[in-house]
Design an enzyme around this catalytic site. Sequence first.
Site, short mmCIF file in Angstrom:
data_model
loop_
_atom_site.label_atom_id
_atom_site.label_comp_id
_atom_site.label_asym_id
_atom_site.label_seq_id
_atom_site.Cartn_x
_atom_site.Cartn_y
_atom_site.Cartn_z
N SER A 16 0.59 -1.19 0.40
CA SER A 16 -0.39 0.10 0.13
C SER A 16 1.27 1.59 -0.17
O SER A 16 2.11 1.69 0.52
CB SER A 16 -0.65 -0.46 1.58
OG SER A 16 -0.35 0.22 2.00
N ASP A 71 -7.97 2.33 1.99
CA ASP A 71 -9.21 1.72 2.16
C ASP A 71 -9.68 0.63 2.01
O ASP A 71 -10.66 -0.42 2.49
CB ASP A 71 -9.89 2.91 1.52
CG ASP A 71 -9.28 4.20 1.90
OD1 ASP A 71 -10.02 4.38 3.07
OD2 ASP A 71 -9.66 4.88 0.88
N ASP A 220 -25.17 9.40 13.33
CA ASP A 220 -26.50 9.17 13.84
C ASP A 220 -27.61 8.09 13.46
O ASP A 220 -28.12 8.85 13.32
CB ASP A 220 -26.62 10.71 12.46
CG ASP A 220 -26.43 9.82 12.02
OD1 ASP A 220 -25.18 9.09 10.79
OD2 ASP A 220 -26.77 11.02 10.51
N GLU A 277 -13.84 -1.41 -3.20
CA GLU A 277 -13.71 -2.78 -3.19
C GLU A 277 -15.13 -3.40 -4.40
O GLU A 277 -16.38 -3.05 -3.70
CB GLU A 277 -13.53 -3.60 -2.50
CG GLU A 277 -12.50 -3.18 -1.81
CD GLU A 277 -11.35 -3.32 -1.87
OE1 GLU A 277 -11.07 -4.17 -3.16
OE2 GLU A 277 -10.11 -2.60 -1.97
#
Length: 300
Positions: A16, A71, A220, A277
């Site tokens: 990465s 990510d 939330d 992905e």
Amino acid sequence: MMIRMKRARLIYNPTSGKEEFQRKLPEILDYFERAGYETSCHATKKAGDATKAAESAVNHGFDLIIAAGGDGTLYEVVNGMAEKPHRPPLGIIPSGTTNDFARAIGLPLRNIKKSCEMIVRGEAMPIDIGKVNNKYFINIAGAGALTDLTYEVPSKLKTIMGQLAYYIKGIEKLPFIRPSHVRIETDEMVIDEEIMLFLIANSNSVGGLERLAPSASLYDGKFDCLILKKTSFPEFLRIATHVIKGDHIKDPDVIYFQTKKLKASASSNVYINLDGELGGELPIEFTALPKHLKVIMPKK
């Protein structure tokens, strides 16, 4: 009486970013040991490795799981943890290309030392995640031609060029984007029309853009959803320029709303992107899971 050291499992992607993490691994392990964590590590080799490693770490009772990578690595680690009844805190060392989720929660970017310090000194906060059939996402789900970019950019190009690789691929694809006929159903509304893309955001940072979902919150219990209607190429460029200020949500060609659950179906093949992905094909149901996972955040 001997005090038991806490155990940490470090799951990292050796390719990465620009491969800086792997070079600094010895000092990273030393830092966590000195901070009181008996730390072992797992280097991923192929797709799905991080999910299996995270699942094994939870099963073996580790006190802390650390995801180091982009990510994609974070997505896999979350999927290895999300089904478990007991989920230890998750620390993140962002060393990937875009690091959308890390950016959203204010983690140090491109600074491995500060990221490690934040994990030790930070605070574990319960956050929402999204569920899609038997998969999970922590930051963003999307569908439409533009969302294909994240898995179309070659990993070697991402390593060399970073986030710029996505923008180059995006410019290359823009003239060929075609709308899809999609039906989206929530408890509050039904949308049935041709669209360019739709995004389901858990945080406000998407593709390095921090105002794409300006009202999104991790606490939330709701998704922030953004739909771009069928537009011409010039109209698309106009809307894209408004994204920088967050004014795009007022555009008549954009639908922006919040919901806890939605169903999406399409009249043709439309694939879903989960945290960058490939996550399956419509029809799919999306559900928000409130405060499902503890993530270590910078202290306020």
